[in-house]
Design a protein around this motif. Structure first.
Motif, short mmCIF file in Angstrom:
data_model
loop_
_atom_site.label_atom_id
_atom_site.label_comp_id
_atom_site.label_asym_id
_atom_site.label_seq_id
_atom_site.Cartn_x
_atom_site.Cartn_y
_atom_site.Cartn_z
N HIS A 160 0.83 -1.20 0.00
CA HIS A 160 0.00 0.00 0.00
C HIS A 160 0.87 1.25 0.00
N THR A 161 1.86 1.26 0.88
CA THR A 161 2.73 2.43 1.01
C THR A 161 3.51 2.69 -0.28
N TYR A 201 -1.24 9.51 4.31
CA TYR A 201 -2.37 8.97 5.07
C TYR A 201 -2.51 7.46 4.85
N CYS A 202 -2.36 7.04 3.60
CA CYS A 202 -2.45 5.61 3.28
C CYS A 202 -1.36 4.84 4.02
N ALA A 203 -0.15 5.38 4.04
CA ALA A 203 0.96 4.71 4.72
C ALA A 203 0.71 4.61 6.22
N HIS A 213 3.92 -3.44 10.37
CA HIS A 213 4.79 -2.81 11.36
C HIS A 213 5.35 -1.52 10.75
N TRP A 214 5.87 -0.64 11.59
CA TRP A 214 6.37 0.64 11.07
C TRP A 214 7.52 0.43 10.10
N TRP A 215 8.34 -0.62 10.34
CA TRP A 215 9.47 -0.85 9.44
C TRP A 215 9.01 -1.40 8.08
N ASP A 216 7.85 -2.05 8.04
CA ASP A 216 7.29 -2.48 6.75
C ASP A 216 6.91 -1.27 5.90
N VAL A 217 6.32 -0.28 6.56
CA VAL A 217 5.91 0.94 5.88
C VAL A 217 7.13 1.71 5.38
N LEU A 218 8.15 1.79 6.23
CA LEU A 218 9.38 2.47 5.83
C LEU A 218 10.02 1.76 4.65
N ALA A 219 10.03 0.43 4.68
CA ALA A 219 10.61 -0.33 3.57
C ALA A 219 9.82 -0.11 2.28
#
Length: 263
Positions: A160-161, A201-203, A213-219
């Motif tokens: 998604h991110t 917002y999506c992220a 997890h936050w690191w999934d979004v960062l990745a």
């Protein structure tokens, strides 16, 4: 082997990337699974659904840039509707190829990593969790909820991110490039800000929904940036469509069409 080489030579870049995506989606690659720690609070969140569903995301990713490209190019070439349409479709095809690369890479990494989602215990209900003690590490497991077997271990990275960032920044930068020589209107600036904020917002929703997890979004963001740069700088030539057909410079026949090589 010669036959394989011959068939491969008959394919284009779209066929090759779609072929890789099909291999991933049909689970023809070995699906790796990371283990889990017993009673890990990071994996113990309940599944509450998606604020932004995959269907809504993909519809937005596919349709919104097309609408914006057609509108802006129509305004930019208001005296030549055919040319504006060809130019918009040219860049849109390159944009969609970038989206295809993005989606394929993210899905491939998900399969190769196999990281548990924050709602792992709720949706997978691993059989081994029943005999867990303390913070023991379980290296392999079996999901008792079979319908979630292919999703509970697909946390890293956030698709998604990556896709939202690709689309949001693409739109914002496109509007910047195509209107930089004009007096910027509030509508253009609002569209740019809204595109970026929507991606953010999506992220963030992926974290608050406990889908990543936050690191999934960062990745996901890290993966999206270079693909977006490749899309804009290499495929779209900074919005100077690559391989544009030669213009008819005849004085009595102005050029009204643009062709873009999408092979």
């Amino acid at each position: 082997m010669d036959r394989v080489k011959h068939l491969w030579s008959k394919t284009n870049r779209w066929h090759r990337v779609i072929f890789i995506l099909l291999i991933v989606e049909l689970r023809l690659l070995p699906n790796h699974q990371l283990g889990f720690q017993c009673n890990d609070p990071a994996l113990s969140h309940p599944f509450t659904g998606d604020t932004i569903s995959w269907k809504w995301l993909l519809a937005t990713v596919a349709l919104l840039p097309l609408v914006i490209l057609l509108i802006v190019e129509r305004v930019y070439n208001k005296d030549d509707s055919e040319r504006s349409k060809h130019q918009a479709l040219c860049w849109y095809k390159e944009y969609m190829f970038g989206v295809l690369i993005n989606l394929t890479l993210v899905q491939l990494i998900k399969v190769l990593v196999g990281a548990p989602r924050p709602h792992f215990f709720d949706t997978c209900n691993p059989q081994e969790a029943g005999s867990c003690t303390g913070s023991e590490y379980v290296s392999s497991y079996t999901c008792l909820k079979a319908h979630w077997l292919s999703q509970s271990d697909k946390s890293f990275p956030s698709g998604h991110t990556s896709l939202a960032l690709h689309t949001g920044v693409f739109i914002a930068y496109y509007l910047h490039q195509r209107t930089k020589h004009l007096v910027r209107s509030k509508a253009v600036l609002s569209a740019q800000v809204l595109s970026i904020l929507s991606a953010v917002y999506c992220a963030l929703s992926r974290i608050t929904d406990h889908r990543h997890h936050w690191w999934d979004v960062l990745a996901g963001a890290v993966i999206g940036v270079p693909i977006l740069f490749y899309t804009v700088a290499s495929l779209c030539k900074n919005f100077d469509c690559p391989n544009v057909g030669k213009e008819d410079t005849s004085e009595d026949k102005p050029n009204t069409s643009i062709t873009c090589d999408t092979s």
